[in-house]
Scaffold this motif. Structure first.
Motif, PDB file in Angstrom:
ATOM      1  N   CYS A 125     -15.804  -2.361  16.021  1.00  0.00           N
ATOM      2  CA  CYS A 125     -16.630  -3.469  16.528  1.00  0.00           C
ATOM      3  C   CYS A 125     -17.705  -2.940  17.482  1.00  0.00           C
ATOM      4  N   CYS A 128     -16.965  -4.924  21.181  1.00  0.00           N
ATOM      5  CA  CYS A 128     -15.813  -4.660  22.052  1.00  0.00           C
ATOM      6  C   CYS A 128     -15.116  -3.345  21.729  1.00  0.00           C
ATOM      7  N   CYS A 139     -15.543  -8.838  13.677  1.00  0.00           N
ATOM      8  CA  CYS A 139     -14.427  -8.403  14.516  1.00  0.00           C
ATOM      9  C   CYS A 139     -13.395  -9.517  14.703  1.00  0.00           C
ATOM     10  N   CYS A 142     -13.309 -10.476  18.657  1.00  0.00           N
ATOM     11  CA  CYS A 142     -14.409 -11.109  19.398  1.00  0.00           C
ATOM     12  C   CYS A 142     -15.517 -11.655  18.501  1.00  0.00           C
TER      13      CYS A 142
HETATM   14 ZN    ZN Z   1     -14.969  -7.077  18.908  1.00  0.00          ZN
END
Ligand code: ZN
Ligand code: ADP
Length: 206
Positions: A125, A128, A139, A142
């Motif tokens: 990702c 994050c 992701c 997030c």
């Molecule tokens: Zn993420």
């Protein structure tokens, strides 16, 4: 607790490190992450390291040892940590031994065929940093955008595996001789593997 996470690329060290960090509050020291961070920032260290990383070769011992030495020196006294991606050679292991006393080395074992499959399917990702796979289109933690690591292509994966067998596998004997090696079967779901790790660590304390 001071741990070394050992295993082939893609064995799941980084994923397990996230679990261990949550449960035991250990600092996660990943040489790959520190190198990639330097690369993205365009530091001299990053530029030097890139030549090797793109080919799936090891960055020279001196470079990595200096980098890890500084990181270890920056820890608070008695702060626990996990080393992920270090040591990768006997020289690096000897350096580590001269710096500090490790409590255990968790060796994650997976077959080469599984490793290639996993790395070709690995997605990271952008927001994050979570490690996931291309079965997802964004992701799962997030909702961020996913990307493929530059070294996760078949040719570089084969070189990284070769380096692992030629150089890093020697550390199994190194740590066995010091009675520090804890072997864990790293096939299956991340949560199952973590259960095995927890079992090993609690058993090891008694
Ligand atoms: Zn993420
Ligand atoms: P993986 O374990 O999946 O190969 P890492 O993120 O740990 O990925 O490492 C990526 C690359 O960074 C390695 O292929 C190597 O070029 C370099 N690297 C990481 N750790 C070390 C180390 N301890 N010694 C030398 N090179 C390293």
């Amino acid at each position: 607790m001071k741990l070394v996470l050992l295993g082939a690329p893609g064995a799941g060290k980084g994923t397990q490190a996230v679990f261990l960090k949550e449960r035991h509050g250990l600092a996660h020291i990943s040489t790959g992450d520190i190198l990639r961070h330097n690369l993205n920032q365009g530091t001299p260290l990053g530029l030097e390291a890139k030549k090797y990383m793109d080919k799936g070769e090891l960055v020279p011992d001196e470079v990595v040892m200096q980098m890890i030495g500084e990181r270890l020196d920056s820890l608070k006294p008695d702060e626990g940590f996990m080393l992920d991606g270090f040591p990768r050679t006997v020289k690096q292991a000897e350096f580590l031994e001269s710096k500090t006393k490790i409590d255990g080395v968790i060796m994650f074992t997976v077959s080469d065929d599984d490793i290639v499959k996993r790395l070709l399917n690995r997605a990271v990702c952008r927001s994050c940093g979570a490690i996931t796979n291309w079965d997802n289109d964004k992701c799962p933690s997030c909702g961020g955008e996913l990307y493929r690591r530059a070294d996760d292509n078949e040719e570089t994966i084969r070189s990284r595996l070769k380096v692992f067998h030629e150089q890093t596998e020697a550390l199994i004997e190194f740590y066995k001789a010091r009675k520090l090696l804890l072997e864990v079967d790293a096939t299956g779901m991340p949560e199952e593997i973590f259960e095995r790790v927890i079992g090993l660590l609690s058993h090891d304390k008694n």
